[in-house]
Design an enzyme around this catalytic site. Structure first.
Site, PDB file in Angstrom:
ATOM      1  N   GLY A  47       0.761  -1.252   0.000  1.00 11.09           N
ATOM      2  CA  GLY A  47       0.000   0.000   0.000  1.00 11.09           C
ATOM      3  C   GLY A  47       0.779   1.283   0.000  1.00 11.09           C
ATOM      4  O   GLY A  47       0.465   2.215  -0.739  1.00 11.09           O
ATOM      5  N   PHE A 113      -5.434   6.377   3.547  1.00 15.67           N
ATOM      6  CA  PHE A 113      -5.240   5.101   4.229  1.00 15.67           C
ATOM      7  C   PHE A 113      -6.055   5.125   5.517  1.00 15.67           C
ATOM      8  O   PHE A 113      -6.442   6.181   6.002  1.00 15.67           O
ATOM      9  CB  PHE A 113      -3.737   4.876   4.515  1.00 15.67           C
ATOM     10  N   PHE A 152      21.584 -18.715   8.712  1.00 18.93           N
ATOM     11  CA  PHE A 152      20.480 -18.729   9.677  1.00 18.93           C
ATOM     12  C   PHE A 152      21.019 -18.533  11.098  1.00 18.93           C
ATOM     13  O   PHE A 152      21.831 -19.331  11.583  1.00 18.93           O
ATOM     14  CB  PHE A 152      19.753 -20.076   9.576  1.00 18.93           C
ATOM     15  N   GLN A 226      -2.262  -7.641  14.969  1.00 18.98           N
ATOM     16  CA  GLN A 226      -3.203  -7.017  14.036  1.00 18.98           C
ATOM     17  C   GLN A 226      -3.805  -8.027  13.055  1.00 18.98           C
ATOM     18  O   GLN A 226      -3.075  -8.725  12.361  1.00 18.98           O
ATOM     19  CB  GLN A 226      -2.484  -5.934  13.242  1.00 18.98           C
ATOM     20  N   HIS A 228      -5.732  -7.939   9.703  1.00 10.50           N
ATOM     21  CA  HIS A 228      -6.015  -6.992   8.607  1.00 10.50           C
ATOM     22  C   HIS A 228      -7.415  -7.274   8.065  1.00 10.50           C
ATOM     23  O   HIS A 228      -7.785  -8.438   7.900  1.00 10.50           O
ATOM     24  CB  HIS A 228      -4.963  -7.173   7.512  1.00 10.50           C
ATOM     25  N   LEU A 238      -2.886 -11.028   1.291  1.00 11.29           N
ATOM     26  CA  LEU A 238      -3.375  -9.674   1.547  1.00 11.29           C
ATOM     27  C   LEU A 238      -3.928  -8.984   0.299  1.00 11.29           C
ATOM     28  O   LEU A 238      -3.347  -9.065  -0.776  1.00 11.29           O
ATOM     29  CB  LEU A 238      -2.214  -8.823   2.072  1.00 11.29           C
ATOM     30  N   GLU A 241      -4.928  -2.309   1.825  1.00 12.81           N
ATOM     31  CA  GLU A 241      -5.838  -1.266   2.281  1.00 12.81           C
ATOM     32  C   GLU A 241      -5.917  -0.142   1.243  1.00 12.81           C
ATOM     33  O   GLU A 241      -6.872   0.639   1.211  1.00 12.81           O
ATOM     34  CB  GLU A 241      -5.300  -0.705   3.599  1.00 12.81           C
ATOM     35  N   ARG A 275      -7.748  -0.307  11.444  1.00 11.34           N
ATOM     36  CA  ARG A 275      -7.918  -1.723  11.101  1.00 11.34           C
ATOM     37  C   ARG A 275      -8.625  -2.546  12.166  1.00 11.34           C
ATOM     38  O   ARG A 275      -9.406  -3.440  11.848  1.00 11.34           O
ATOM     39  CB  ARG A 275      -6.544  -2.341  10.821  1.00 11.34           C
ATOM     40  N   HIS A 339      -1.914 -10.293  10.403  1.00  9.42           N
ATOM     41  CA  HIS A 339      -1.105  -9.481   9.499  1.00  9.42           C
ATOM     42  C   HIS A 339       0.168  -8.932  10.122  1.00  9.42           C
ATOM     43  O   HIS A 339       1.208  -8.870   9.487  1.00  9.42           O
ATOM     44  CB  HIS A 339      -1.967  -8.323   9.004  1.00  9.42           C
ATOM     45  N   TYR A 340       0.110  -8.515  11.408  1.00 14.07           N
ATOM     46  CA  TYR A 340       1.231  -7.726  11.928  1.00 14.07           C
ATOM     47  C   TYR A 340       1.301  -7.856  13.442  1.00 14.07           C
ATOM     48  O   TYR A 340       0.267  -7.925  14.117  1.00 14.07           O
ATOM     49  CB  TYR A 340       1.011  -6.251  11.555  1.00 14.07           C
ATOM     50  N   GLU A 363       9.889  -4.519  12.386  1.00 17.75           N
ATOM     51  CA  GLU A 363       8.732  -5.183  12.996  1.00 17.75           C
ATOM     52  C   GLU A 363       9.119  -6.000  14.225  1.00 17.75           C
ATOM     53  O   GLU A 363       8.301  -6.245  15.111  1.00 17.75           O
ATOM     54  CB  GLU A 363       8.014  -6.070  11.961  1.00 17.75           C
ATOM     55  N   ARG A 374      -1.668  -0.739  14.760  1.00 12.29           N
ATOM     56  CA  ARG A 374      -0.832   0.012  13.817  1.00 12.29           C
ATOM     57  C   ARG A 374      -1.674   0.611  12.707  1.00 12.29           C
ATOM     58  O   ARG A 374      -2.545  -0.065  12.158  1.00 12.29           O
ATOM     59  CB  ARG A 374       0.202  -0.927  13.190  1.00 12.29           C
ATOM     60  N   LEU A 375      -1.410   1.853  12.358  1.00 17.44           N
ATOM     61  CA  LEU A 375      -2.032   2.436  11.170  1.00 17.44           C
ATOM     62  C   LEU A 375      -1.313   1.906   9.938  1.00 17.44           C
ATOM     63  O   LEU A 375      -0.078   1.826   9.914  1.00 17.44           O
ATOM     64  CB  LEU A 375      -1.914   3.959  11.177  1.00 17.44           C
ATOM     65  N   SER A 379       4.300   1.225   9.090  1.00 19.17           N
ATOM     66  CA  SER A 379       5.315   0.228   9.399  1.00 19.17           C
ATOM     67  C   SER A 379       6.536   0.357   8.495  1.00 19.17           C
ATOM     68  O   SER A 379       7.684   0.285   8.959  1.00 19.17           O
ATOM     69  CB  SER A 379       4.709  -1.157   9.273  1.00 19.17           C
ATOM     70  N   LEU A 380       6.303   0.579   7.206  1.00 18.84           N
ATOM     71  CA  LEU A 380       7.445   0.841   6.317  1.00 18.84           C
ATOM     72  C   LEU A 380       8.189   2.070   6.839  1.00 18.84           C
ATOM     73  O   LEU A 380       9.418   2.122   6.833  1.00 18.84           O
ATOM     74  CB  LEU A 380       6.972   1.060   4.876  1.00 18.84           C
TER      75      LEU A 380
HETATM   76  C1  LIG Z   1       1.687  -8.645   2.651  1.00 23.77           C
HETATM   77  C2  LIG Z   1       2.144  -7.477   3.480  1.00 23.77           C
HETATM   78  C3  LIG Z   1       1.898  -6.183   3.045  1.00 23.77           C
HETATM   79  C4  LIG Z   1       2.314  -5.097   3.815  1.00 23.77           C
HETATM   80  N1  LIG Z   1       2.073  -3.826   3.369  1.00 23.77           N
HETATM   81  C5  LIG Z   1       2.525  -2.775   4.073  1.00 23.77           C
HETATM   82  C6  LIG Z   1       2.360  -1.452   3.594  1.00 23.77           C
HETATM   83  O1  LIG Z   1       1.848  -1.211   2.504  1.00 23.77           O
HETATM   84  N2  LIG Z   1       2.818  -0.426   4.348  1.00 23.77           N
HETATM   85  C7  LIG Z   1       3.433  -0.632   5.543  1.00 23.77           C
HETATM   86  O2  LIG Z   1       3.844   0.340   6.189  1.00 23.77           O
HETATM   87  N3  LIG Z   1       3.619  -1.885   6.021  1.00 23.77           N
HETATM   88  C8  LIG Z   1       3.187  -2.959   5.306  1.00 23.77           C
HETATM   89  N4  LIG Z   1       3.389  -4.219   5.792  1.00 23.77           N
HETATM   90  C9  LIG Z   1       4.218  -4.408   6.986  1.00 23.77           C
HETATM   91  C10 LIG Z   1       5.689  -4.193   6.622  1.00 23.77           C
HETATM   92  O3  LIG Z   1       5.914  -4.634   5.307  1.00 23.77           O
HETATM   93  C11 LIG Z   1       6.627  -4.958   7.537  1.00 23.77           C
HETATM   94  O4  LIG Z   1       6.312  -4.729   8.873  1.00 23.77           O
HETATM   95  C12 LIG Z   1       8.069  -4.511   7.303  1.00 23.77           C
HETATM   96  O5  LIG Z   1       8.391  -4.568   5.929  1.00 23.77           O
HETATM   97  C13 LIG Z   1       9.024  -5.377   8.085  1.00 23.77           C
HETATM   98  O6  LIG Z   1      10.343  -5.044   7.710  1.00 23.77           O
HETATM   99  P1  LIG Z   1      11.552  -5.597   8.545  1.00 23.77           P
HETATM  100  O7  LIG Z   1      12.768  -5.048   7.914  1.00 23.77           O
HETATM  101  O8  LIG Z   1      11.319  -5.372   9.979  1.00 23.77           O
HETATM  102  O9  LIG Z   1      11.486  -7.196   8.327  1.00 23.77           O
HETATM  103  P2  LIG Z   1      11.440  -8.116   7.030  1.00 23.77           P
HETATM  104  O10 LIG Z   1      11.316  -7.362   5.776  1.00 23.77           O
HETATM  105  O11 LIG Z   1      10.441  -9.167   7.329  1.00 23.77           O
HETATM  106  O12 LIG Z   1      12.889  -8.774   7.011  1.00 23.77           O
HETATM  107  C14 LIG Z   1      13.309  -9.714   7.993  1.00 23.77           C
HETATM  108  C15 LIG Z   1      14.712 -10.163   7.675  1.00 23.77           C
HETATM  109  O13 LIG Z   1      15.200 -10.951   8.753  1.00 23.77           O
HETATM  110  C16 LIG Z   1      15.891 -12.060   8.263  1.00 23.77           C
HETATM  111  N5  LIG Z   1      15.842 -13.119   9.287  1.00 23.77           N
HETATM  112  C17 LIG Z   1      14.794 -13.490  10.065  1.00 23.77           C
HETATM  113  N6  LIG Z   1      15.151 -14.501  10.884  1.00 23.77           N
HETATM  114  C18 LIG Z   1      16.450 -14.767  10.631  1.00 23.77           C
HETATM  115  C19 LIG Z   1      17.393 -15.715  11.136  1.00 23.77           C
HETATM  116  N7  LIG Z   1      17.082 -16.611  12.093  1.00 23.77           N
HETATM  117  N8  LIG Z   1      18.647 -15.713  10.626  1.00 23.77           N
HETATM  118  C20 LIG Z   1      19.009 -14.838   9.641  1.00 23.77           C
HETATM  119  N9  LIG Z   1      18.149 -13.917   9.131  1.00 23.77           N
HETATM  120  C21 LIG Z   1      16.892 -13.886   9.618  1.00 23.77           C
HETATM  121  C22 LIG Z   1      15.191 -12.417   6.975  1.00 23.77           C
HETATM  122  O14 LIG Z   1      16.055 -13.109   6.113  1.00 23.77           O
HETATM  123  C23 LIG Z   1      14.828 -11.029   6.430  1.00 23.77           C
HETATM  124  O15 LIG Z   1      15.890 -10.531   5.642  1.00 23.77           O
HETATM  125  C24 LIG Z   1       2.994  -5.319   5.039  1.00 23.77           C
HETATM  126  C25 LIG Z   1       3.237  -6.608   5.458  1.00 23.77           C
HETATM  127  C26 LIG Z   1       2.804  -7.685   4.703  1.00 23.77           C
HETATM  128  C27 LIG Z   1       3.062  -9.066   5.230  1.00 23.77           C
END
Ligand SMILES: Cc1cc2nc3c(=O)[nH]c(=O)nc-3n(C[C@H](O)[C@H](O)[C@H](O)COP(=O)(O)OP(=O)(O)OC[C@H]3O[C@@H](n4cnc5c(N)ncnc54)[C@H](O)[C@@H]3O)c2cc1C
Length: 560
Positions: A47, A113, A152, A226, A228, A238, A241, A275, A339-340, A363, A374-375, A379-380
């Site tokens: 979104g 949104f 990992f 959350q 969704h 998903l 929104e 939401r 979702h979250y 996250e 969360r709105l 999150s991005l």
């Molecule tokens: C379908 C969907 C749509 C969404 N749309 C939106 C939106 O439009 N706007 C918005 O604000 N938010 C949105 N969100 C929420 C948002 O995308 C996420 O909260 C955010 O991108 C999370 O980013 P992050 O960097 O915290 O984690 P992630 O992008 O999930 O990255 C996690 C990283 O951790 C690594 N990792 C995890 N465990 C291990 C391990 N044990 N060893 C090594 N590496 C590991 C993975 O390899 C990965 O690289 C959406 C979420 C989903 C699921």
């Protein structure tokens, strides 16, 4: 032993942004990630991302909407920092090369949104996360940050109460390695797959939260999960929104826009209430027999072919492929779905956890920007703002310290632990079956509505699963790309987190944000305007509380 000043775990948006910042501050940085960076779940964000950049908008308005959306559980100091720094971060993203949509006049375009009083969501069609992640990855390559890809993380290494490194498995070879670092930043994303179904990728298993919890960093507000409002029935995928942001309606079986019903408290915002409010309304329609086969309908037809094909192309394709519905011609059945995770590792506003040397962002962290709900599109934003802040803080911390003296004993112990798991005899149990039982129990009783009996039942189910986990074998005994072993290790993390969520939900005897207790239906500010903290103990999570930081917005009744 491999040595870097700062180790970032995770290559989603939070991890990439943290690594870039730490590198720019002069630290020797490396990233460890279990999947290739652009396969991180951030890639799936559809979104958009919020910021108060437009004339007529203000950071105060963005902050107020976030505070209200959080049902007054968000910490207002963290919220203020985030929304004040948001505009400069969006401009930076644009300068890096994110091709945000522009309006007819060439200005950056926004969309509405949920829960927002101003159209302040910047977007790239309905593939915003993908666009941001690819650009951030380009920056990482430009800066030549070292990435340990498909490694990992199995444990955090502690010395004198501080985090001084990690243990990680190279998935390709099965080799375990000890990494030494002055600071570690966990950017391991959400835990969606503790629930089944979920909008989250299969890799969203909460590893970092579980590891931090084990070494003594408490998890905050974990009951705040959350659901969704618009997910596809068959597999939980998903539907952004952004669809409602562009004007789509929600209909019940009689064709009514039920969000207009007085009882849902959203007669102004309707489909664009926050939401938690919309998901509760949908679930009520379904539970009271006004749904269709466990769903309500999302109607996009009146938006017209062109808008759907240009701004909502991905969901048009998803609805067609998965639900066999052409959004330009008929409404699609949808329902609330996991979702979250608003909760996470408790951090301060520079990402520091209670464990020295251990930081968290994205996250996986709970700063708490989102409080009880969360709105969308915040999150991005969080990944970028607090990824940057934690990268800077970890680099500064590292600059002032020496490496700990580490022996190989930790490596040998971890190797032995994993070998013991690999040596377990077959007993008919399978990782996937246990994971499914856990996820379905969570969805049944820890979803949109909760009560004491259901939550207690889940706690009991989880106890049983944890016992069975102790004997759970690994079917694939090989070393090379043993994903069976990885899934096995992830399940242990998930069982711990499921327990924390259920116990925290049992503990909070009120309804606030996404946490809706049918046996305690009212918000109770006198007793529960506070954060829950869950600390690890051998007997299960130990609960304690923290006050909510309130700067200028006093709790009020919430209506949309
Ligand atoms: C379908 C969907 C749509 C969404 N749309 C939106 C939106 O439009 N706007 C918005 O604000 N938010 C949105 N969100 C929420 C948002 O995308 C996420 O909260 C955010 O991108 C999370 O980013 P992050 O960097 O915290 O984690 P992630 O992008 O999930 O990255 C996690 C990283 O951790 C690594 N990792 C995890 N465990 C291990 C391990 N044990 N060893 C090594 N590496 C590991 C993975 O390899 C990965 O690289 C959406 C979420 C989903 C699921």
């Amino acid at each position: 032993m491999i040595t870097h000043d700062v180790l970032v775990i995770g290559a989603g948006l939070a991890g990439l942004r943290a690594a870039l910042e730490a590198q720019w501050q002069g630290a020797d940085v490396a990233i460890i990630t279990k999947v290739h960076p652009v396969r991180s779940h951030s890639n799936a964000a559809q979104g958009g991302v919020n910021a108060a950049l437009e004339a007529g908008d203000s950071w105060e308005s963005h902050a107020y909407d976030t505070v209200k959306g959080s049902d007054y559980l968000g910490d207002q100091d963290a919220i203020e920092i985030c929304v004040r720094e948001a505009p400069q971060d969006i401009v930076e993203l644009e300068n890096m090369g994110v091709i945000f949509n522009r309006d007819e006049t060439g200005k950056l375009g926004t969309r509405n949104f949920g829960g927002a009083s101003f159209a302040r969501t910047y977007f790239v069609a309905d593939i915003t996360g993908q666009a941001m992640l690819h650009v951030m990855y380009e920056q990482l390559m430009k800066e030549q940050v070292r990435v340990y890809e498909e490694w990992f993380l199995t444990d955090l290494v502690m010395e004198d109460g501080a985090c001084v490194g990690v243990l990680a498995l190279e998935i390709r070879s099965g080799r375990l390695e000890l990494f030494r670092a002055k600071a570690v930043i966990l950017c391991t994303g959400g835990l969606g797959r503790v629930f089944e179904p979920s909008t989250n990728a299969l890799i969203c298993t909460g590893d970092g939260m579980a590891l931090a919890y084990r070494v003594g960093a408490p998890l905050m507000d974990m009951e705040m999960v959350q659901y969704h409002p618009t997910t596809l029935k068959s597999n939980g995928v998903l539907i952004t929104e952004g669809a409602r942001g562009e004007g789509a309606y929600l209909l019940n079986a009689s064709g009514d826009r039920f969000m207009s019903y007085e009882r849902y408290g959203a007669t102004n915002a309707m489909e664009l209430a926050s939401r938690d409010v919309v998901s509760r309304a949908e679930q009520t329609e379904i539970d009271e027999g006004r749904g269709i086969d466990g769903c309500v309908l999302l109607d996009c037809r009146h938006l017209g072919d062109e808008l759907i094909r240009t701004k909502l192309y991905q969901i048009w394709e998803l609805a067609l492929d998965i639900a066999n519905v052409d959004l330009t011609k008929e409404p699609v059945p949808i329902r609330p779905g996991m979702h979250y995770q608003m909760g996470g590792i408790k951090t301060d506003v520079i990402g520091a956890t209670s464990v020295p040397g251990l930081y968290a962002a994205g996250e996986t962290a709970c700063i708490s920007l989102h409080g009880g709900n969360r709105l969308g599109a915040n999150s991005l934003l969080e990944t970028i703002v607090f990824g940057r802040r934690s990268g800077a803080a970890a680099a500064e911390y590292a600059a002032a310290r020496d490496f700990a003296a580490l022996s190989d004993a930790k490596l040998r112990d971890e190797d032995a632990r994993i070998q013991q798991i690999m040596d377990r005899p077959a007993n008919g149990e399978r990782t996937a079956a246990l994971r499914l039982e856990m996820g379905q129990a969570m969805d049944r009783h820890v979803g949109v509505f909760r009560d004491e009996a259901g939550l207690q039942e889940v706690v009991d189910v989880l106890q049983g699963l944890k016992e069975r986990y102790k004997q759970l074998p690994v079917e694939n005994r090989g070393k090379v790309f043993n994903l069976d072993l990885v899934f096995h290790l992830e399940l242990e993390f998930m069982l711990d987190l499921a327990e924390v969520i259920a116990v925290s939900a049992l503990d909070r005897r009120e309804s606030r944000g996404a946490h809706s207790r049918t046996d305690y239906p009212e918000r109770n500010d006198d007793e529960w305007l506070k954060h829950t903290l869950a600390a690890w103990s051998a007997d299960g999570p130990q609960m304690s509380y923290l006050p909510v930081t309130i700067t200028r917005w006093k709790p009020e009744a919430r209506a949309y």
